[in-house]
Design an enzyme around this catalytic site. Sequence first.
Site, PDB file in Angstrom:
ATOM      1  N   TYR A   4     -10.820  -3.051 -20.293  1.00  0.00           N
ATOM      2  CA  TYR A   4     -10.383  -1.735 -19.798  1.00  0.00           C
ATOM      3  C   TYR A   4      -9.749  -0.924 -20.920  1.00  0.00           C
ATOM      4  O   TYR A   4      -9.892   0.295 -20.978  1.00  0.00           O
ATOM      5  CB  TYR A   4      -9.382  -1.905 -18.641  1.00  0.00           C
ATOM      6  CG  TYR A   4     -10.035  -2.295 -17.343  1.00  0.00           C
ATOM      7  CD1 TYR A   4     -10.364  -1.336 -16.392  1.00  0.00           C
ATOM      8  CD2 TYR A   4     -10.354  -3.624 -17.060  1.00  0.00           C
ATOM      9  CE1 TYR A   4     -10.978  -1.683 -15.196  1.00  0.00           C
ATOM     10  CE2 TYR A   4     -10.974  -3.986 -15.875  1.00  0.00           C
ATOM     11  CZ  TYR A   4     -11.286  -3.017 -14.945  1.00  0.00           C
ATOM     12  OH  TYR A   4     -11.902  -3.358 -13.774  1.00  0.00           O
ATOM     13  N   THR A   7      -4.799  -0.409  -4.566  1.00  0.00           N
ATOM     14  CA  THR A   7      -5.597  -1.393  -5.291  1.00  0.00           C
ATOM     15  C   THR A   7      -6.003  -2.569  -4.408  1.00  0.00           C
ATOM     16  O   THR A   7      -5.376  -2.867  -3.397  1.00  0.00           O
ATOM     17  CB  THR A   7      -4.802  -1.937  -6.497  1.00  0.00           C
ATOM     18  OG1 THR A   7      -3.655  -2.635  -6.025  1.00  0.00           O
ATOM     19  CG2 THR A   7      -4.370  -0.815  -7.430  1.00  0.00           C
ATOM     20  N   CYS A  40     -14.500  -5.540  -7.810  1.00  0.00           N
ATOM     21  CA  CYS A  40     -13.279  -5.551  -8.627  1.00  0.00           C
ATOM     22  C   CYS A  40     -13.000  -6.939  -9.193  1.00  0.00           C
ATOM     23  O   CYS A  40     -12.940  -7.918  -8.455  1.00  0.00           O
ATOM     24  CB  CYS A  40     -12.120  -5.102  -7.748  1.00  0.00           C
ATOM     25  SG  CYS A  40     -10.499  -5.361  -8.505  1.00  0.00           S
TER      26      CYS A  40
END
Lengths: 355, 355
Positions: free
Chosen positions: B197, B133, B66
């Site tokens: 994104y 997350t 990530c």
Amino acid sequence: MRTAATSPDPGSTDGELADGQVTTGQEFVRDTDYIDNRITRGGGGPAGETFPVEAGRYRLIVARACPWANRAIIVRRLLGLEGALSMGLCGPTHDSDSWTFDLDPGGVDPVLKIPRLKDAYLTRYRGYPRGITVPAIVDIPTGAVITNDFGPMTLDFSTEWIDFHRDGAPDLYPGHLRAEIDEINDVIFTDVNNGVYRCGFAGDQKSYDDAFDRLFTRLDALSDRLGRQRYLVGDTITEADVRLFTTLVRFDAVYHGHFKCNRSTLTDMPVLWAYARDLFQTPGFGDTVDFTQIKQHYYIVHRDINPSRIVPRGPDLSGWRIAHHREQLGGRPFGEGTPPAPPLDTERVPAGQGA
Amino acid sequence: MRTAATSPDPGSTDGELADGQVTTGQEFVRDTDYIDNRITRGGGGPAGETFPVEAGRYRLIVARACPWANRAIIVRRLLGLEGALSMGLCGPTHDSDSWTFDLDPGGVDPVLKIPRLKDAYLTRYRGYPRGITVPAIVDIPTGAVITNDFGPMTLDFSTEWIDFHRDGAPDLYPGHLRAEIDEINDVIFTDVNNGVYRCGFAGDQKSYDDAFDRLFTRLDALSDRLGRQRYLVGDTITEADVRLFTTLVRFDAVYHGHFKCNRSTLTDMPVLWAYARDLFQTPGFGDTVDFTQIKQHYYIVHRDINPSRIVPRGPDLSGWRIAHHREQLGGRPFGEGTPPAPPLDTERVPAGQGA
């Protein structure tokens, strides 16, 4: 499907139009069972299998997006067959039913008077069960597909349509080089032309990995070869160059990302990139390429690998016109012949869609 | 979600774990409503909103895949916080429920003793409705997430954890440059970090096109800036460089193909490529990057944009170690400070997964 006028074996495919699809857990295997009648000088042959070459009798149906059709577009241009063999253009996207003539006024091919290419397949065989593919050659009087077998098709343009070649047409399949051309065409088909599809439509990781390794191993070998000589076979352009070109020109636009052929971009393989630019800048090659249609086709039609159907804006295409310096390797693009004239006005790639 | 120990607003998201998804017809909008308690020197603050910095009390949970977590991994290393703030590593892939500790023996984090990061979110808020997350900081005694607000998190490492910085730690957020760093961080977040994104999860062509143009316009501007100076702000590495790096290092591996950020590869943008290599080769940056996990994460988790879940074998990563020559621009990576020591043995990227 070797017998004309009878229904083909309906066994192996589902009748859906697909130039490929992912089947989970399986490698991608191209259905290579085509309508394979030929058009030859004089025609004839056992059981009426071949049709005679005649100016104005047949229509070549293509889509600029499709690499197999792109071969036929290029060879027809290089040989100057435009006057003898007209060409109809399908649009870049299609549904699961058929390529269509959606670019033509009224959505109908102006010569065949049909909206879907499928209609010409059904005229040939009621209930035709296989993929509706381009390129296809249609007999205009009957409206029936004679062949969609793209492999022999372009070789026949060189060897059977010879009476209609333009003055100065190159010999793309010279007799003394045929064995070598056939050999390299075979490996290019398996590892490169169809290899990118085997990457993109792999249904499991191992099939993908294997196809990826074969693809780049072959590209590296071709790069070695083309570092020493300007063209793949001999010192002039041949059918082999046409076949490699149609995959290379699509590489960064669709195969690199969409088909996951991403060890390197074409632009990162210096020899192949210069070779591809050399051909692109040769009359008859780059002037047949519509990058907009290529990207639309792959990204919009293949929903199973691009569900959003969004078409990438990249790559930057400005490099295609950069000097390639391949003249330094010698060679004569057209041998004793000459370059083709510019495309017919009706067959130009629209402004802004090429490079 | 500004009040600790009460249930957050359950309104705006569906509770699924997603670092992004395509919603047809819509642009991608990141849910930026995080658990935003802070850990500060002395703690306190109104309504107990801040927790005190203490060595050994908290655990930073990350996933190497990530980019938002990668920031925290890098800053923790650069500042030498390993001894004060331990780190737990989630695996690269997860289901729709939670990031998990599947890399740990028994599939359980050895300190928190939980298999799913979600457990620490639920300990904080029963029925926590938002995305699970990384990065997240967990209070070890209670097992509850204190914050997953990645923006302030790394700034607090620099400014609040200062008593635990190593000797020679760089100042990544120097007082006199904060306004400039904040300003560039804002545009890098919008156009680049989150911009990729917005390309990848665009639900319609226009949203994608707009995000693509913003991304590459911004990258071109950053390239201009970095053609003149070695680092983004001042003449040493700052927080701004960390944040740009984590996107650039993923660019060719995932954003170029998977997210359709394909005007150019990073390797085709010479200034940014040299800048990224410079940072990659700086201790604390490249040694945190696991390309294998990065590719697995994006290609396996995002089923809506890669239904086959096949992970590409490319790109070739050998270029990351090539000389960058950025020293010629001057600058001192760590200012008055020194490079960090090598990673802890327990925190090394496995052989063959870096570059």
